[in-house]
Design an enzyme around this catalytic site. Sequence first.
Site, short mmCIF file in Angstrom:
data_model
loop_
_atom_site.label_atom_id
_atom_site.label_comp_id
_atom_site.label_asym_id
_atom_site.label_seq_id
_atom_site.Cartn_x
_atom_site.Cartn_y
_atom_site.Cartn_z
N HIS A 247 0.80 -1.23 0.00
CA HIS A 247 0.00 0.00 0.00
C HIS A 247 0.83 1.28 0.00
O HIS A 247 0.27 2.36 -0.05
CB HIS A 247 -0.95 0.03 1.20
CG HIS A 247 -0.25 0.35 2.49
ND1 HIS A 247 0.38 -0.61 3.23
CD2 HIS A 247 -0.05 1.51 3.14
CE1 HIS A 247 0.92 -0.06 4.30
NE2 HIS A 247 0.68 1.24 4.27
C1 UD1 Z 1 -2.09 5.21 6.25
C2 UD1 Z 1 -0.81 5.65 6.96
C3 UD1 Z 1 0.25 4.55 6.85
C4 UD1 Z 1 -0.28 3.22 7.30
C5 UD1 Z 1 -1.55 2.89 6.48
C6 UD1 Z 1 -2.10 1.54 6.89
C7 UD1 Z 1 -0.28 8.08 6.92
C8 UD1 Z 1 0.57 9.10 6.29
N1 UD1 Z 1 -0.26 6.85 6.36
O1 UD1 Z 1 -1.82 5.15 4.87
O2 UD1 Z 1 1.35 4.91 7.67
O3 UD1 Z 1 0.70 2.21 7.09
O4 UD1 Z 1 -2.49 3.93 6.73
O5 UD1 Z 1 -3.32 1.26 6.31
O6 UD1 Z 1 -0.95 8.37 7.89
N2 UD1 Z 1 -9.26 4.59 2.23
C9 UD1 Z 1 -10.47 3.95 2.23
N3 UD1 Z 1 -11.00 3.58 3.42
C10 UD1 Z 1 -10.39 3.82 4.61
C11 UD1 Z 1 -9.15 4.48 4.60
C12 UD1 Z 1 -8.60 4.84 3.41
O7 UD1 Z 1 -11.06 3.71 1.20
O8 UD1 Z 1 -10.93 3.45 5.66
C13 UD1 Z 1 -8.64 4.95 0.95
C14 UD1 Z 1 -8.92 6.35 0.52
O9 UD1 Z 1 -9.18 6.31 -0.83
C15 UD1 Z 1 -7.61 7.07 0.76
C16 UD1 Z 1 -6.58 5.98 0.64
O10 UD1 Z 1 -7.25 4.78 1.04
O11 UD1 Z 1 -7.41 8.11 -0.13
C17 UD1 Z 1 -5.41 6.20 1.50
O12 UD1 Z 1 -5.78 6.41 2.86
P1 UD1 Z 1 -4.88 7.33 3.82
O13 UD1 Z 1 -5.43 7.32 5.20
O14 UD1 Z 1 -4.65 8.63 3.18
O15 UD1 Z 1 -3.45 6.65 3.83
P2 UD1 Z 1 -3.01 5.14 3.81
O16 UD1 Z 1 -2.43 4.84 2.50
O17 UD1 Z 1 -4.10 4.24 4.30
#
Ligand code: UD1
Length: 393
Positions: free
Chosen positions: A223
């Site tokens: 991811h």
């Molecule tokens: C975040 C953390 C990372 C951790 C990871 C584990 C930061 C900078 N990054 O990254 O350290 O290893 O989580 O999962 O804080 N999304 C969903 N549903 C959710 C959450 C996210 O669909 O419940 C999607 C959204 O489209 C979003 C993307 O995932 O844009 C990324 O989510 P985000 O919280 O920005 O960062 P992660 O890549 O999950």
Amino acid sequence: MNDAAAAVRLGPVICVVGARPNFMKMAPILRAMKSHVPPIPVLLVHTGQHYDKDMSDRLFEELDLPRPDINLEVGSATHAVQTAEVMRRFEPVLDGHNPSCVLVVGDVNSTLACTLVAVKKGIPVAHVEAGLRSYDRSMPEEINRILTDQIADRLYTTERSALGNLGLEGIPAERVWFVGNVMIDSLLASKPRARSARDTLVGCQADASVLEHASGYGVVTLHRPSNVDQPDTLREMLEILGEVAAKVPLVFALHPRTRNNIQRFNLLGLVDPAKMVLLPPQGYLEMLGLMAGASLVLTDSGGLQEETTALGVPCLTLRENTERPITVEQGTNILVGRNRDAIIHQVDEILAGRGKHGRVPELWDGHAAERIAADLWQWLKPPSQLPTPQLAH
Ligand code: UD1
């Protein structure tokens, strides 16, 4: 004043979780604070950075985490907006609850945002999993780690190398406490309840026969933006995984970011469903069972590097660096980046029974959270009342 009376006077420790990897770290800490004598008062705040059932609610249930007292519901956004929203919504929580301290874990955006707000209001901050460094500032988590550690007051570390990293950044050793790894507390507490790989696949309506016809299977998670956000890179990754899947079937638990990008870049054709099973994000007990039963794990997650070391399962980390060097030095982890030849070679070695076995690092013993609770109490408990001075006549 005795300890019980002191606990009554203590403002709550505001414990912050935001994203998936925070939940398994916080669960044992909350348990340890509750069972501490006297119990340490707690207020649990979920920033809502992760909000899907699969990414959040299900983990709360499986880890026996209490429902958050407050949910800030920030959701997904750019880093700037997400961080700013957490800060904006966290400030009134501090104003309303007179906390004795704020406790943050890990390295996600919520960790940094809440630390910054608390410190500027003069509220002490404890950071669990401090001092880890990848020395790669293109990782958002690395920025979060560096800044959080600079301004937090009490730093709890998982491995001894963290103290050296903090020293290089001018942080005095008096602020640093080596307590072990709370992730492993969760792992050891939950392992007896881990779900079998077969049950997990059946539960997801996936084809479990993939597991039955082979002598083993591999688990994949991916991811990191550096691995999944560019079409060429993600394509290269899926092609390499396709080659691995020709040797051993793979179970790939897809993070929403990765799933979205595979669809957006039109790369689903690279996945042969007879050899690579795609699953939605998994619960904690499912992931634990999948890993524990696997021949190998391929990942870019920080947590999985530690969990595979604790489980003794060979791990190939699809990154150029790691902030958790002990998993390479002592555990089962090997850094392979996106180097196709290195990955295939290591997979062959593992399948031939020559994978790393490693050993479990110091203080990854299931009791890190108890050490944190004991130290927090000593740090925060109100001073006992001084004896009334004798007046001179
Ligand atoms: C975040 C953390 C990372 C951790 C990871 C584990 C930061 C900078 N990054 O990254 O350290 O290893 O989580 O999962 O804080 N999304 C969903 N549903 C959710 C959450 C996210 O669909 O419940 C999607 C959204 O489209 C979003 C993307 O995932 O844009 C990324 O989510 P985000 O919280 O920005 O960062 P992660 O890549 O999950």
